[in-house]
Design an enzyme around this catalytic site. Structure first.
Site, PDB file in Angstrom:
ATOM      1  N   ASN A   1       0.858  -1.194   0.000  1.00  0.00           N
ATOM      2  CA  ASN A   1       0.000   0.000   0.000  1.00  0.00           C
ATOM      3  C   ASN A   1       0.888   1.236   0.000  1.00  0.00           C
ATOM      4  O   ASN A   1       1.488   1.567   1.021  1.00  0.00           O
ATOM      5  CB  ASN A   1      -0.895  -0.037   1.244  1.00  0.00           C
ATOM      6  CG  ASN A   1      -1.703   1.237   1.420  1.00  0.00           C
ATOM      7  OD1 ASN A   1      -1.851   2.020   0.488  1.00  0.00           O
ATOM      8  ND2 ASN A   1      -2.222   1.440   2.619  1.00  0.00           N
TER       9      ASN A   1
ATOM     10  N   GLU B   1      -5.018  -5.351  10.766  1.00  0.00           N
ATOM     11  CA  GLU B   1      -4.046  -4.277  10.923  1.00  0.00           C
ATOM     12  C   GLU B   1      -4.316  -3.521  12.220  1.00  0.00           C
ATOM     13  O   GLU B   1      -5.132  -2.582  12.239  1.00  0.00           O
ATOM     14  CB  GLU B   1      -4.150  -3.308   9.743  1.00  0.00           C
ATOM     15  CG  GLU B   1      -3.869  -3.945   8.403  1.00  0.00           C
ATOM     16  CD  GLU B   1      -3.342  -2.918   7.415  1.00  0.00           C
ATOM     17  OE1 GLU B   1      -2.194  -3.047   6.999  1.00  0.00           O
ATOM     18  OE2 GLU B   1      -4.074  -1.963   7.102  1.00  0.00           O
TER      19      GLU B   1
ATOM     20  N   GLY C   1       2.513   2.169  10.612  1.00  0.00           N
ATOM     21  CA  GLY C   1       3.379   3.323  10.404  1.00  0.00           C
ATOM     22  C   GLY C   1       4.101   3.773  11.673  1.00  0.00           C
ATOM     23  O   GLY C   1       4.670   4.862  11.705  1.00  0.00           O
TER      24      GLY C   1
ATOM     25  N   LYS D   1       0.045   4.257  -0.201  1.00  0.00           N
ATOM     26  CA  LYS D   1      -0.639   5.427   0.406  1.00  0.00           C
ATOM     27  C   LYS D   1      -0.485   6.652  -0.501  1.00  0.00           C
ATOM     28  O   LYS D   1      -0.521   6.523  -1.712  1.00  0.00           O
ATOM     29  CB  LYS D   1      -0.106   5.686   1.815  1.00  0.00           C
ATOM     30  CG  LYS D   1      -0.073   4.418   2.661  1.00  0.00           C
ATOM     31  CD  LYS D   1       0.174   4.682   4.107  1.00  0.00           C
ATOM     32  CE  LYS D   1       0.409   3.367   4.836  1.00  0.00           C
ATOM     33  NZ  LYS D   1       0.228   3.465   6.250  1.00  0.00           N
TER      34      LYS D   1
ATOM     35  N   HIS E   1      -9.407   0.708   5.071  1.00  0.00           N
ATOM     36  CA  HIS E   1      -8.070   0.895   5.659  1.00  0.00           C
ATOM     37  C   HIS E   1      -8.200   1.817   6.878  1.00  0.00           C
ATOM     38  O   HIS E   1      -9.017   2.742   6.881  1.00  0.00           O
ATOM     39  CB  HIS E   1      -7.117   1.506   4.628  1.00  0.00           C
ATOM     40  CG  HIS E   1      -5.709   1.544   5.115  1.00  0.00           C
ATOM     41  ND1 HIS E   1      -5.241   2.539   5.937  1.00  0.00           N
ATOM     42  CD2 HIS E   1      -4.683   0.678   4.940  1.00  0.00           C
ATOM     43  CE1 HIS E   1      -3.974   2.278   6.230  1.00  0.00           C
ATOM     44  NE2 HIS E   1      -3.605   1.166   5.638  1.00  0.00           N
TER      45      HIS E   1
ATOM     46  N   GLU F   1      -6.618   4.257   7.932  1.00  0.00           N
ATOM     47  CA  GLU F   1      -6.512   5.709   7.702  1.00  0.00           C
ATOM     48  C   GLU F   1      -7.809   6.268   7.134  1.00  0.00           C
ATOM     49  O   GLU F   1      -8.147   7.426   7.358  1.00  0.00           O
ATOM     50  CB  GLU F   1      -5.301   5.996   6.795  1.00  0.00           C
ATOM     51  CG  GLU F   1      -3.999   5.834   7.580  1.00  0.00           C
ATOM     52  CD  GLU F   1      -2.849   5.251   6.796  1.00  0.00           C
ATOM     53  OE1 GLU F   1      -2.844   5.333   5.561  1.00  0.00           O
ATOM     54  OE2 GLU F   1      -1.937   4.680   7.449  1.00  0.00           O
TER      55      GLU F   1
ATOM     56  N   SER G   1       3.658  -2.169  10.232  1.00  0.00           N
ATOM     57  CA  SER G   1       5.123  -2.137  10.341  1.00  0.00           C
ATOM     58  C   SER G   1       5.778  -3.473   9.992  1.00  0.00           C
ATOM     59  O   SER G   1       6.806  -3.828  10.566  1.00  0.00           O
ATOM     60  CB  SER G   1       5.553  -1.657  11.734  1.00  0.00           C
ATOM     61  OG  SER G   1       5.061  -0.344  11.968  1.00  0.00           O
TER      62      SER G   1
END
Ligand code: PEP
Length: 253
Positions: free
Chosen positions: A9, A169, A175, A11, A97, A99, A215
């Site tokens: 991904n 996730e 991140g 992003k 996702h 985010e 990560s």
């Protein structure tokens, strides 16, 4: 036997030049593995999808989008339909996702509509689920993941579920450089499989692929993939360097 599945991904990163360069570098190094031993998908920003599709053509590497809208067409300014993604050669699409859930504010119900629309449009959705740090600390991990799975898959019958990949996730690991331990990942993956057995059936739960994301990198991919119920990795930061991402693909294969 579940074939490993690694997705990168990107992003909101890369540009028109570096996206193609990265895609070509991954495809060149992963050829011989991608498609055969392991499914590989690159997930660039919308505007670079077409050039990335072109760059990986006939290499066994697939392309996915980071999001979609659930309506087929019309007055939805700024949105992208499943048919548009399919039209340009996209196979996969991320739905929910973290985010998009926690930065953009997408609800569980909206994510569910997107998953249903993705399958209706011939795409393969990757439904992302995972708890915030406060939710983990409060012992709510399973409740949160169950709620997200229930709403995310609400519109689907069991026969449609073969198109779906689940990505676990934990939000606190995305991140942050703070990867979940392989045991923490395995525990939640087992929970997800049990939940899907109850929501659908045992066979489906045994066959569905569950990626871990948060990560993941070239150094920890092997240990994560060694877990019985970790079937692949959804990779953010480490997918932006071809060398690292290829090492992750190799670890998964
Ligand atoms: C992600 O974006 O899905 C992700 C897992 O990011 P990172 O690997 O950078 O934590």
């Amino acid at each position: 036997m579940r074939k490993p599945f690694v997705a990168g991904n990107w992003k909101m990163n890369t540009d028109s030049h570096s996206s193609v360069e990265l895609a070509q570098a991954v495809a060149n190094s992963a050829s011989g593995l991608a498609g055969d031993k392991v499914n590989v998908a690159l997930i660039p920003p919308f505007v670079y999808l077409q050039s990335v599709v072109k760059a990986v053509k006939s290499t066994g590497v697939s392309v996915g989008a980071q999001d979609l809208y659930f309506e087929a067409k019309g007055a939805f300014t700024g949105e992208i339909s499943p048919a548009m993604l399919k039209d340009i050669g996209c196979n996969y699409v991320l739905c929910g996702h973290s985010e998009r859930r926690h930065v953009i504010g997408e609800s569980d119900e909206l994510v569910g509509k997107k998953v249903t629309a993705a399958i209706g449009g011939g795409l393969l959705p990757i439904l992302c689920v995972g708890e915030l740090l406060a939710e983990r600390d409060g012992g709510q991990t399973e409740a949160v993941v169950a709620r997200q799975l229930k709403a995310g898959l609400a519109g689907l019958s069991a026969d449609k579920m073969s198109a779906v990949t689940i990505a676990y996730e934990p939000v606190w690991a995305i991140g942050t450089g703070r990867t979940a331990t392989p045991q923490q990942a395995q525990e939640v993956h087992v929970f997800i499989r049990r939940f899907l057995a109850g929501m659908f059936n045992e066979k489906l739960a045994a066959e569905i692929r569950i990626q871990y994301g948060g990560s993941a990198n070239a150094g920890n991919a092997k240990d994560l993939m060694a877990q019985a119920d970790v079937d692949g990795l959804l990779v953010g930061g480490a997918s932006l360097k071809a060398e690292d991402f290829v090492k992750i693909i190799q670890a998964a294969a």
